[in-house]
Enzyme design. Structure first.
Site, PDB file in Angstrom:
ATOM      1  N   GLU A  52       0.797  -1.233   0.000  1.00 20.27           N
ATOM      2  CA  GLU A  52       0.000   0.000   0.000  1.00 20.27           C
ATOM      3  C   GLU A  52       0.829   1.282   0.000  1.00 20.27           C
ATOM      4  O   GLU A  52       0.297   2.356   0.337  1.00 20.27           O
ATOM      5  CB  GLU A  52      -0.965   0.019   1.205  1.00 20.27           C
ATOM      6  CG  GLU A  52      -1.895  -1.191   1.244  1.00 20.27           C
ATOM      7  CD  GLU A  52      -2.964  -1.087   2.339  1.00 20.27           C
ATOM      8  OE1 GLU A  52      -3.609  -0.030   2.429  1.00 20.27           O
ATOM      9  OE2 GLU A  52      -3.150  -2.067   3.078  1.00 20.27           O
ATOM     10  N   PRO A  92     -10.384  -1.562  19.643  1.00 17.16           N
ATOM     11  CA  PRO A  92     -10.006  -1.319  18.250  1.00 17.16           C
ATOM     12  C   PRO A  92     -10.243  -2.594  17.434  1.00 17.16           C
ATOM     13  O   PRO A  92     -10.412  -3.664  18.015  1.00 17.16           O
ATOM     14  CB  PRO A  92      -8.511  -1.033  18.356  1.00 17.16           C
ATOM     15  CG  PRO A  92      -8.060  -1.841  19.530  1.00 17.16           C
ATOM     16  CD  PRO A  92      -9.223  -1.825  20.505  1.00 17.16           C
ATOM     17  N   TYR A 124      -4.886  -4.475  17.120  1.00 20.34           N
ATOM     18  CA  TYR A 124      -4.205  -3.998  18.327  1.00 20.34           C
ATOM     19  C   TYR A 124      -2.835  -3.390  18.028  1.00 20.34           C
ATOM     20  O   TYR A 124      -1.811  -3.861  18.485  1.00 20.34           O
ATOM     21  CB  TYR A 124      -4.148  -5.124  19.369  1.00 20.34           C
ATOM     22  CG  TYR A 124      -5.530  -5.442  19.899  1.00 20.34           C
ATOM     23  CD1 TYR A 124      -6.086  -4.683  20.933  1.00 20.34           C
ATOM     24  CD2 TYR A 124      -6.311  -6.447  19.336  1.00 20.34           C
ATOM     25  CE1 TYR A 124      -7.360  -4.932  21.413  1.00 20.34           C
ATOM     26  CE2 TYR A 124      -7.594  -6.700  19.807  1.00 20.34           C
ATOM     27  CZ  TYR A 124      -8.112  -5.944  20.838  1.00 20.34           C
ATOM     28  OH  TYR A 124      -9.380  -6.188  21.305  1.00 20.34           O
ATOM     29  N   HIS A 157      -3.756   3.256  16.221  1.00 15.29           N
ATOM     30  CA  HIS A 157      -4.146   4.005  15.023  1.00 15.29           C
ATOM     31  C   HIS A 157      -5.253   4.978  15.386  1.00 15.29           C
ATOM     32  O   HIS A 157      -5.993   4.772  16.343  1.00 15.29           O
ATOM     33  CB  HIS A 157      -4.566   3.054  13.891  1.00 15.29           C
ATOM     34  CG  HIS A 157      -5.712   2.152  14.244  1.00 15.29           C
ATOM     35  ND1 HIS A 157      -5.557   1.030  15.055  1.00 15.29           N
ATOM     36  CD2 HIS A 157      -7.017   2.197  13.910  1.00 15.29           C
ATOM     37  CE1 HIS A 157      -6.726   0.426  15.191  1.00 15.29           C
ATOM     38  NE2 HIS A 157      -7.631   1.103  14.512  1.00 15.29           N
TER      39      HIS A 157
END
Lengths: 298, 298
Positions: B146, B232, B235, B238
């Protein structure tokens, strides 16, 4: 009509003259209108009602059906149900003021940063100048209005409250359960006024509100989202109870404050909400936003 | 019916036998059903249609009206419109496979109360046992995947981060802007691991994330909702940046924590997130929910 409702001899809304669509939502199946009703300014809100499981059989057998598309295993239809199974919840504000019209006008929002001293120098003076009426809240607390809608009451004038369904909830199904607990104690405008002395009031609302909802709707606490708004839409302490999983308007993190967090924060710091910087959204046409702009705080 | 549609000689759906409600939405006015149609497995989706501005006059004049409540300037009614103005979009999958049924099955969520010691005794052991892989996150941080999607990077290994669009955002319009800032610093599993030593990291993400979004998308901070999730979905620390007014999934108060609040809470109490009772929703099929049940905490 149901047993508790009154049938109008004629449709008084047929004379409504729409002057503007204030906003609409294809997702919510709602539309907010500004117009005139019997010569007075009015706001009308139409919102389709949720599909009820208990009337499905009658809905499917009693409807007219038009086939729209068929492709392999997929078909789509337009179903025309009998009117009594497919109602539109309609709310009318009449006579409506400029403020009502503005309230429902779709507007961009801006996130405001309000420090403790901004509250004192900008927000509080604004609230006081506006003299927002909470007479309708007092009507409820004094049983002058909506007395038959009360789900639960603790009449204590210090820690007591009245619990009743929010206007947005038609009470036909618990999927979008939405109740409001309104404090009997007056003069608590918002989160900003809360200190540790209010912990017993908040705990009482939390505990007895949960119990009343369990008893009345068989909805356990683990399915509830219990929170306050800041800014609230009216400056008299009230707490929102909505069903977890129902994306109630105003349950986003930038406006909602979980009651359990509020209680904990006050327990560890009695002045938490007096001193803390709070962020909240304000609509472009909100008078308070102009005040923040004028003060160079946006 | 309209010109392009075909009227069924009879209502073929009247024989639908509901075996289960897979999911429904009071907000969307939709319901997803599993059942049998003419001896075959079927899924049926009903969704009310949006209210159309062009049929409002006919809707108001042609409906039956029942008064429900009146208080001061406010009235609510139930409106029963003519069937052709109030249709339900109906989609049928028949024969339906197991896969279709699962696809539309909603999982209930439950609100869990996690005290500081519950985190240590229930949640942390569960996270460690599961060994949830965050390899895909490390691939992003190391530019092994990415790399072309990165919007901004601060390469500092202590306070730096990578900012990139969330998968849910197609980047075609900014109305549903959704970016994620992933911390370069490893080993911060969630909110529960944060202490005052992480304030510089959080402030850096907040400040430089905002600036990057202003530069790239011309979106000022006053239009952004910046928050963490607890729990989240993975883990590794972010932060979510979404557009204010866009009801992003997971931005509700029971799951989202405004980054500005997190920073302030750590400033006033370095152990805030170690000691605080936190509430969050878990789906019925979440392994962590079973652990809370086993521990008698639900």
């Amino acid at each position: 009509g149901g047993g508790q409702t009154e049938e109008s001899p004629e449709n008084v809304l047929s004379g409504f003259q729409t002057s503007a669509v204030l906003s609409d939502s294809a997702r919510d199946k709602s539309i907010f209108l500004h117009g005139q009703l019997a010569g007075q300014e009015a706001v009308m809100i139409l919102e389709k009602t949720p599909i009820r499981e208990d009337s499905l059989a009658e809905l499917l057998s009693g409807s007219k059906l038009n086939l729209e598309m068929r492709n392999d295993i997929y078909s789509t239809y337009r179903l025309q149900p009998p009117p009594h199974l497919n109602e539109i919840k309609t709310t009318v504000v009449c006579p409506a003021t400029e403020k009502h019209v503005k309230k429902y006008q779709r507007q961009e929002s801006f996130l405001v940063e309000e420090r403790g001293d901004d509250y004192q120098s900008i927000t509080l003076p604004y609230i006081q100048e506006q003299r927002f009426s909470v007479q309708w809240v007092y009507n409820i607390l004094e049983k002058k209005a909506e007395a038959d809608r009360i789900v639960y009451e603790d009449p204590d004038q210090t820690v007591g409250f009245v619990l009743l369904p929010d206007f947005k909830w038609d009470q036909k199904q618990v999927d979008d359960l939405y109740l409001i607990a309104i404090s009997h104690q007056r003069g608590i405008k918002s989160l900003r006024d809360l200190t540790s002395e209010h912990i017993p009031l908040l705990q009482n609302i939390f505990q007895k509100g949960k119990e009343a909802i369990l008893q009345r709707y068989n909805m356990p606490f683990s399915k509830l989202r219990v929170y306050l708004h800041y800014q609230p839409s009216y400056y008299h302490l009230h707490v929102h109870f909505t069903k977890l999983g129902y994306e109630a308007p105003g349950c986003s993190v930038e406006r909602a404050h979980l009651l359990t967090d509020v209680i904990q924060n006050l327990q560890s710091d009695p002045q938490y909400y007096k001193t803390r910087t709070l962020h909240f959204p304000l609509r472009a046409d909100d008078g308070l936003l102009s005040r923040f702009k004028d003060a160079g705080r946006l």
